[in-house]
Design an enzyme around this catalytic site. Sequence first.
Site, PDB file in Angstrom:
ATOM      1  N   GLU A 247      52.662  33.161   5.887  1.00  0.00           N
ATOM      2  CA  GLU A 247      51.232  32.790   5.832  1.00  0.00           C
ATOM      3  C   GLU A 247      50.530  33.958   5.167  1.00  0.00           C
ATOM      4  O   GLU A 247      50.361  35.016   5.785  1.00  0.00           O
ATOM      5  CB  GLU A 247      50.684  32.578   7.247  1.00  0.00           C
ATOM      6  CG  GLU A 247      51.169  31.332   7.936  1.00  0.00           C
ATOM      7  CD  GLU A 247      50.500  30.068   7.425  1.00  0.00           C
ATOM      8  OE1 GLU A 247      49.481  30.162   6.722  1.00  0.00           O
ATOM      9  OE2 GLU A 247      51.023  28.977   7.724  1.00  0.00           O
TER      10      GLU A 247
ATOM     11  N   GLU B 127      42.135  38.918  -4.042  1.00  0.00           N
ATOM     12  CA  GLU B 127      41.654  38.777  -2.663  1.00  0.00           C
ATOM     13  C   GLU B 127      41.019  40.106  -2.248  1.00  0.00           C
ATOM     14  O   GLU B 127      41.687  41.144  -2.286  1.00  0.00           O
ATOM     15  CB  GLU B 127      42.819  38.453  -1.726  1.00  0.00           C
ATOM     16  CG  GLU B 127      42.359  38.249  -0.294  1.00  0.00           C
ATOM     17  CD  GLU B 127      43.495  38.082   0.704  1.00  0.00           C
ATOM     18  OE1 GLU B 127      44.492  38.827   0.621  1.00  0.00           O
ATOM     19  OE2 GLU B 127      43.367  37.205   1.582  1.00  0.00           O
TER      20      GLU B 127
ATOM     21  N   CYS C  29      41.902  35.241   6.006  1.00  0.00           N
ATOM     22  CA  CYS C  29      42.653  34.667   4.880  1.00  0.00           C
ATOM     23  C   CYS C  29      41.956  33.434   4.333  1.00  0.00           C
ATOM     24  O   CYS C  29      42.042  33.132   3.151  1.00  0.00           O
ATOM     25  CB  CYS C  29      44.051  34.297   5.350  1.00  0.00           C
ATOM     26  SG  CYS C  29      44.035  33.182   6.760  1.00  0.00           S
TER      27      CYS C  29
ATOM     28  N   LYS D 213      55.871  42.203  16.226  1.00  0.00           N
ATOM     29  CA  LYS D 213      55.361  43.523  15.810  1.00  0.00           C
ATOM     30  C   LYS D 213      53.852  43.459  15.666  1.00  0.00           C
ATOM     31  O   LYS D 213      53.317  42.618  14.946  1.00  0.00           O
ATOM     32  CB  LYS D 213      55.983  43.936  14.477  1.00  0.00           C
ATOM     33  CG  LYS D 213      55.502  45.301  14.034  1.00  0.00           C
ATOM     34  CD  LYS D 213      55.509  45.430  12.540  1.00  0.00           C
ATOM     35  CE  LYS D 213      54.683  46.569  12.000  1.00  0.00           C
ATOM     36  NZ  LYS D 213      53.326  46.716  12.480  1.00  0.00           N
TER      37      LYS D 213
END
Length: 482
Positions: free
Chosen positions: A250, A386, A285, A175
Site C-alpha cells: 500500500e 507526492e 496517502c 514493525k
Amino acid sequence: MTEHFGDRPMLIGGEFVASDGGEWMDSINPATGEVHGRVPAGTVGDVGRAVAAAQRAQPEWAALHAFERGRLLRRLADAIRARSDVLPLEAADTGNTIASLAGDIVLAAGYIDFVAGLGMEIKGESVPATVENIHFTMREPYGVVGRIVPFNHPFLFAAAHLGAPLIAGNAVVLKSPDQSPLSASVMAEICAEILPPGLVNIVSGHGVVVGDAIVRHPAVPRIGFTGSVGTGMAIQRAAAETAVKHVSLELGGKNPMIAFPDADPEAIAEAAVNGMNFAWSGQSCGSTSRLLLHESLYDEVVERIRERVAAIRVGDPLDPASGMGPVNSEPHYRRILDIIASAKAQGATVINGGGRPAGDQFERGFWVEPTVFGDVTQDMRVAREEVFGPVLAVLKWRTADEAIAMANDLDLGLTAAVWTNDLKAAMRTVRALQSGLVWVNGTGRHYLGTGFSGWKNSGLGREECLDEVLSYTRVKAVHIIQ
Ligand code: NAP
C-alpha cells in the site's frame, strides 16, 4: 514543556523487552524538536526471537474455530476503544491534531470488528472436475506474517493491520515506524492483555535493520507493507533475494480531484480542503493533493479555497482547537520545503502559505504553513511528486480529455475524485481514470468492505475488504479419488 513518555519496550513472545543489542532510539516531538520518549533499536536478533515466538504461537491459534478467533479479535477491538489515553501520546509523537485522532481509534476498532466477522468466509470451492471423484480447494494461513507500517497514523496502522492476518490464522511480527514509534507500545499492551503470548510481536527499530530482517527472514513468507514507493520496491527486491514471498504493498499517491464546470464551487472548495487532510498536515496517502479545475471555475474556487485554508488554525496538536500541527519529522520538513521552493522557482503562484509560520511557538519543531499553489502546470515537481505534506496544487483544464490525461500522466494511481452532476461525464471519467479508488462527488472517506488499493506504483493487493483476509491464506487443491 514537552511531556516525556519514557522508555517504551518491544513486545516479543508475550514479554516487554529491550533490544538484545541494548541500544535505544529517541523519539522526537515534532512540535518542539525535543526528545520525548525512547524505543529499543531492534536488531536482526530481536527479529529472529520475534519470528520464533510467532512460530510457536501460530499453530494453536490456527487450530481455533474461526468464531473463537473472531471473538478474541472483538475483545481486541473493544480494548482499543477503551484506550483513548493513547491520543495525547499519538498527537505529541506524530503532530496529528488530537481532535482528529479520536477517529483513528474508531477506525482501527471498526476494522478489527469487520474482519472478526469474516472468519467463515475463509473457505474453498467444490469443483466438478470429474464425475466420480471429489475435488475441492481449502485455504490455510501462511504461518508468520510480517507487517511494516508508516509514520502518519502509527496507532491506527499498528492496530488495524493485525486484523486480517490474525483472523486468517496467522501470527504477526509488526514493525513500528522510526519517526513516530511510541503508540505501538500501547497496542503491545493491548495485545499482551488479550492474545496468547507470541501471537503478535511488535518490534521497533530502523527500517533498514528491523524491517529488512523481517522481509528477509526465511520463516516469514507473507509481507504486508504500507509506506513509500521507494521502500516498497526495496522490499520487493529484498524479499525476492531471499525466497519466493507474497508481498502486498500500500504505497503513495498524488491523487487528482477533477472538477467539471457544472459542479458547485463551494462544494468543490470544501471537498478539496477536507480531502487534503490538513488535520494531519496532508500526511495521508489518500489526500487529494492535485485539484484539476475547469478554467471556468478556477478564479472562484481558488478564492474560496484560499479563504478556507487561511482560516486553518495552526498550533499545538494537543490543543483541541488546533486545525493543523507540525509535520512529522525534520527530514520530512526539509523535503516539503524543498518542493515548496521548487514550485515557486518553477512559476507557481502562492495562494496561501508557502513557508514556515511566523510566531514564537513555531521557532522550534517542524512547522509548515497550510499551502496552496495556483497556476501549477503539469511539468512542475509539485504537480508530479507526492509531497505528503500540507501542500495543495491547483491546475486548470479546458477539455475533459485534457483533464483525464493530466490525471493519468503519473506513475501513481491511488485515489481520484470527480465532481460533476452529469452522470455520463462522471462515468466516462471514472472508467478512464487509472486509480484504485474513485469518488464521485466525494473525497477522503473509506468504505469498509469495498477495498482500498493502488494501481501502478501506488500498490499491489487490496486492503479493507474480504480480499485482504483471503490474501493472508494460501489455497490447497484436494482430490479425493474414489
Ligand atoms: P517509508 O519511509 O517507506 O517507511 C515505511 C515503513 O517502512 C517504516 O516502518 C520504515 O521504517 C520501514 N522501512 C524503511 N526502509 C525499509 C526497508 N529497507 N525494509 C523494510 N522496511 C523499511 O514510508 P513513510 O515515510 O513512513 O510513510 C509515508 C509513505 O507511506 C507515503 O508515501 C504514503 O503515501 C505511504 N502510505 C501509504 C498508505 C496506503 O494505504 N497506500 C497509507 C499510509 C501511508 P523506519 O521508519 O524505521 O524508516
